[in-house]
Design a protein around this motif. Structure first.
Motif, short mmCIF file in Angstrom:
data_model
loop_
_atom_site.label_atom_id
_atom_site.label_comp_id
_atom_site.label_asym_id
_atom_site.label_seq_id
_atom_site.Cartn_x
_atom_site.Cartn_y
_atom_site.Cartn_z
N ARG A 219 0.83 -1.20 0.00
CA ARG A 219 0.00 0.00 0.00
C ARG A 219 0.86 1.25 0.00
O ARG A 219 0.53 2.24 -0.66
N ALA A 220 1.96 1.22 0.75
CA ALA A 220 2.86 2.37 0.76
C ALA A 220 3.49 2.59 -0.61
O ALA A 220 3.57 3.72 -1.11
N LEU A 221 3.92 1.52 -1.27
CA LEU A 221 4.52 1.63 -2.59
C LEU A 221 3.54 2.24 -3.59
O LEU A 221 3.86 3.20 -4.30
N VAL A 222 2.33 1.69 -3.64
CA VAL A 222 1.35 2.17 -4.60
C VAL A 222 0.95 3.61 -4.29
O VAL A 222 0.77 4.44 -5.19
N ALA A 223 0.83 3.95 -3.00
CA ALA A 223 0.47 5.31 -2.63
C ALA A 223 1.56 6.30 -3.05
O ALA A 223 1.27 7.42 -3.49
N PHE A 224 2.83 5.91 -2.93
CA PHE A 224 3.91 6.78 -3.37
C PHE A 224 3.93 6.90 -4.89
O PHE A 224 4.10 8.00 -5.44
N TRP A 225 3.76 5.79 -5.58
CA TRP A 225 3.79 5.84 -7.04
C TRP A 225 2.69 6.73 -7.59
O TRP A 225 2.90 7.50 -8.52
N VAL A 226 1.47 6.62 -7.02
CA VAL A 226 0.34 7.33 -7.59
C VAL A 226 0.28 8.78 -7.12
O VAL A 226 -0.48 9.58 -7.69
N SER A 227 1.06 9.15 -6.10
CA SER A 227 1.04 10.54 -5.65
C SER A 227 2.28 11.32 -6.08
O SER A 227 2.24 12.55 -6.16
N THR A 228 3.38 10.63 -6.35
CA THR A 228 4.60 11.33 -6.76
C THR A 228 4.85 11.28 -8.26
O THR A 228 5.53 12.15 -8.80
N GLY A 229 4.33 10.26 -8.94
CA GLY A 229 4.60 10.11 -10.36
C GLY A 229 5.99 9.60 -10.66
O GLY A 229 6.43 9.61 -11.82
N THR A 230 6.72 9.13 -9.65
CA THR A 230 8.05 8.58 -9.90
C THR A 230 7.94 7.24 -10.62
O THR A 230 6.93 6.54 -10.51
N ARG A 231 8.97 6.91 -11.35
CA ARG A 231 9.02 5.61 -12.01
C ARG A 231 9.22 4.53 -10.96
O ARG A 231 9.73 4.78 -9.86
N ALA A 232 8.86 3.30 -11.32
CA ALA A 232 8.96 2.20 -10.36
C ALA A 232 10.39 2.01 -9.88
O ALA A 232 10.65 1.85 -8.68
N SER A 233 11.35 2.04 -10.80
CA SER A 233 12.75 1.82 -10.43
C SER A 233 13.28 2.96 -9.59
O SER A 233 14.13 2.75 -8.71
N LEU A 325 2.84 -1.23 -13.52
CA LEU A 325 3.39 -0.28 -12.57
C LEU A 325 3.53 1.10 -13.20
O LEU A 325 3.35 2.13 -12.53
N HIS A 326 3.83 1.15 -14.49
CA HIS A 326 3.99 2.45 -15.15
C HIS A 326 2.66 3.17 -15.29
O HIS A 326 2.63 4.40 -15.42
N ASP A 327 1.54 2.43 -15.28
CA ASP A 327 0.23 3.07 -15.33
C ASP A 327 -0.02 3.91 -14.09
O ASP A 327 -0.81 4.86 -14.13
N LEU A 328 0.63 3.57 -12.98
CA LEU A 328 0.50 4.38 -11.77
C LEU A 328 1.13 5.75 -11.99
O LEU A 328 0.64 6.77 -11.50
N ARG A 329 2.24 5.80 -12.72
CA ARG A 329 2.86 7.08 -13.07
C ARG A 329 1.94 7.88 -13.98
O ARG A 329 1.78 9.10 -13.81
N HIS A 330 1.32 7.22 -14.96
CA HIS A 330 0.36 7.90 -15.83
C HIS A 330 -0.81 8.45 -15.01
O HIS A 330 -1.30 9.55 -15.28
N THR A 331 -1.28 7.66 -14.05
CA THR A 331 -2.40 8.10 -13.23
C THR A 331 -2.05 9.35 -12.44
O THR A 331 -2.84 10.30 -12.37
N ALA A 332 -0.86 9.36 -11.83
CA ALA A 332 -0.42 10.54 -11.09
C ALA A 332 -0.32 11.75 -12.01
O ALA A 332 -0.72 12.87 -11.65
N ALA A 333 0.20 11.54 -13.21
CA ALA A 333 0.36 12.65 -14.15
C ALA A 333 -1.00 13.21 -14.57
O ALA A 333 -1.18 14.44 -14.65
N TYR A 334 -1.96 12.34 -14.85
CA TYR A 334 -3.29 12.81 -15.25
C TYR A 334 -3.97 13.58 -14.11
O TYR A 334 -4.62 14.60 -14.33
N ARG A 335 -3.83 13.07 -12.91
CA ARG A 335 -4.48 13.74 -11.78
C ARG A 335 -3.91 15.14 -11.58
O ARG A 335 -4.66 16.09 -11.32
#
Length: 413
Positions: A219-233, A325-335
Motif C-alpha cells: 500500500r505504501a509503494l502504490v500510494a507513493f507511485w500514484v502521488s509522486t509520479g516517480t518511475r517504479a525503479s 506499474l507504469h500506469d500508476l505514473r500515468h495516473t499521477a500525471a493525469y491527476r
C-alpha cells in the motif's frame, strides 16, 4: 529480396534461431555484454557499449540497445553475413523480417491478445511492435555510424537516412523557429509510429485495486507511485534517509539525468510507510543508507523491480485486469495535469520531463471521460425540458433578488 551476391533471399524459409545472448556483467563501467553463439564477446558491440558508458548512458539504456543488437546479429548469423560486410540489402531484409514474422519464443504460441475487458489495454502481441522496430532502426544506425567513424565497420551505413536528405543530415535540420515542424522520417527503414495515449487508472478501479493489496508495504509503494509520479525503479532505489516524513518529501534518482530530486508525496503515503516500517522494526537494518523497501519473508532482501512487478501482477489477477506499474505514473500525471490550480510546468518538474511537450500529452482527455461526457450530452439532448428547468433553477440560485433590484434600479429610493 536479393542477397549480396545477387541471388534472391527467401525470407519465408529463413529461420532465425535464439543464438547468442545478452549477459549482465555486474560491472558498473560495462554492465552488459553481447555474446556470440560460442559464448565469446562480440568485440564490435563491446566497443560500442564502452562508448555508451563514456557518454553517460545508464545500464537500462545499454540493455535496450543490447537487445536491439542481439536481434540484428541473430538475423546476420541466420543469413551468414558478417556484421562488417552487411549492406543495405541486409538492412532492408531485416526490416521486412522484423515486421512480418513472429517473435521467437520458447513457449507454444498463444492466440493474438484481445483488449482486456477491465482496462481496455491490449497485451504484448506475437509480432514486434512498431515502437520496438523504430528503436531497433535507431540503435543499428547509431551502431554502424560509430563503427564508420572509428574505421572498424563498413564505409556506408547499411541503415540509411530517408531519401531526399543528406547523409549527414538530421530531421528538421535548419528549422525556422517561426514555422511549424514538418513530419520528417530520420531513417529510411524507420516505421511510422502511431501516437499512443497513456492510460491512467480510473478512480473507481484504483480504489478497488488498492483494497486488494495484501500488505502495508504494498500500500505504501502504490500510494507513493500514484502521488509522486516517480518511475517504479526510481522509488525502489530509495534509502531510508531519502524519506523525509516531516516535510512529506522523498528523494529519488531520476532515470535519465541521474540527478537527485526531492518529490512531494501525499500524507497517506507516509502513513502507510510508517505502518510498514513499524511492521519491519527489528527485522531489517534501519540505517540511513539501508534500502527503504524489503521483501516480507525471510531471508529479507532489498525489494527488486521484478519482485514488485510480480506483486502488482498478482493483484491484477484478482481483478482480471492488466494494469502495469507504469500506469500508476500515468495516473499521477493525469491527476496533477487536470488540476486547474496546478501549473503544467509544475507537473513537468515533478515527472522529471526534459520537454514540456512530453508533459502536455496528459492534458488530453482520457477515453473514459470523453465517453461519459458524450453520453451526458445525449441525455441532455433527449430531455430538453429538464435541461431548461435546470438552467432556470441555476439562474435563480445564482443571483439574489435584492442584488437584481440594485442592478436594475428597482425599488431604489
Amino acid at each position: 529480396m536479393i542477397e549480396s551476391d545477387g541471388s534472391p533471399r527467401d525470407l519465408a524459409a529463413l529461420v532465425v534461431g535464439r543464438r547468442g545472448s545478452l549477459m549482465e556483467t555486474g560491472e558498473g563501467w560495462q554492465p552488459w555484454r553481447l555474446l556470440d553463439p560460442d559464448g565469446a564477446p562480440v568485440a564490435a558491440v563491446t566497443a560500442f557499449f564502452s562508448d555508451l558508458s563514456a557518454a553517460g548512458r545508464s545500464a537500462a539504456t545499454q540493455r535496450s540497445y543490447g537487445m536491439a543488437l542481439l536481434r540484428w546479429f541473430r538475423f546476420l548469423w541466420a543469413v551468414e553475413v558478417p556484421w562488417n560486410e552487411a549492406t543495405q540489402v541486409e538492412a532492408r531484409d531485416f526490416s521486412i523480417w522484423i515486421r512480418s514474422f513472429d517473435k521467437p519464443s520458447r513457449r507454444e504460441r498463444a492466440p493474438e491478445p484481445k483488449p482486456n475487458p477491465v482496462t481496455g489495454k491490449v497485451g504484448p502481441g506475437r509480432k514486434y511492435a512498431s515502437s520496438t522496430r523504430a528503436h531497433s532502426e535507431t540503435v543499428l544506425r547509431s551502431f554502424y555510424e560509430f563503427d564508420r567513424e572509428t574505421g572498424s565497420g563498413p564505409m556506408i551505413n547499411p541503415f540509411p537516412l530517408s531519401r531526399g536528405r543528406s547523409r549527414d543530415g538530421r530531421a528538421n535540420a535548419h528549422h525556422n523557429p517561426m514555422e511549424p515542424y514538418r513530419r520528417e522520417r530520420s531513417g529510411q527503414y524507420r516505421p511510422r509510429l502511431v501516437p499512443r495515449i497513456p492510460r491512467s487508472i480510473p478512480d473507481s478501479c484504483f480504489d478497488e485495486l488498492f483494497v486488494r493489496l495484501g500488505s502495508h508495504r504494498d500500500r505504501a509503494l502504490v500510494a507513493f507511485w500514484v502521488s509522486t509520479g516517480t518511475r517504479a525503479s526510481e522509488l525502489l532505489g530509495c534509502t531510508r534517509a531519502d524519506a523525509d516524513t516531516g516535510r512529506q518529501l522523498i528523494t529519488a534518482v531520476r532515470k535519465g539525468s541521474r540527478v537527485l530530486q526531492q518529490v512531494p508525496a501525499s500524507p497517506d503515503a507516509f502513513v502507510w510507510l510508517r505502518l510498514y516500517q513499524q511492521q519491519m522494526h527489528g527485522l531489517v537494518s534501519a540505517g540511513g543508507d539501508d534500502p527503504l523497501w524489503w521483501t516480507l519473508r525471510k531471508p529479507f532482501r532489498p525489494l527488486t523491480y521484478h519482485a514488485a512487478h510480480r506483486m502488482f501482477t498478482r493483484v491484477n489477477a484478482l481483478l482480471d485486469a492488466n494494469w502495469t506499474l507504469h500506469d500508476l505514473r500515468h495516473t499521477a500525471a493525469y491527476r496533477m495535469a487536470r488540476d486547474p490550480s496546478m501549473p503544467i510546468t509544475d507537473v513537468q518538474w515533478v515527472l522529471g520531463h526534459a520537454s514540456l511537450t512530453t508533459t502536455q500529452i496528459y492534458t488530453n482527455p482520457v477515453p473514459e471521460d470523453v465517453i461519459a461526457s458524450v453520453l451526458a450530452h445525449h441525455v441532455r439532448r433527449a430531455n430538453p425540458d429538464d435541461q431548461q428547468r435546470a438552467g432556470d433553477d441555476t439562474s435563480t440560485q445564482r443571483y439574489r433578488p435584492e442584488s437584481l433590484d440594485v442592478l436594475f434600479g428597482r425599488g431604489v429610493r
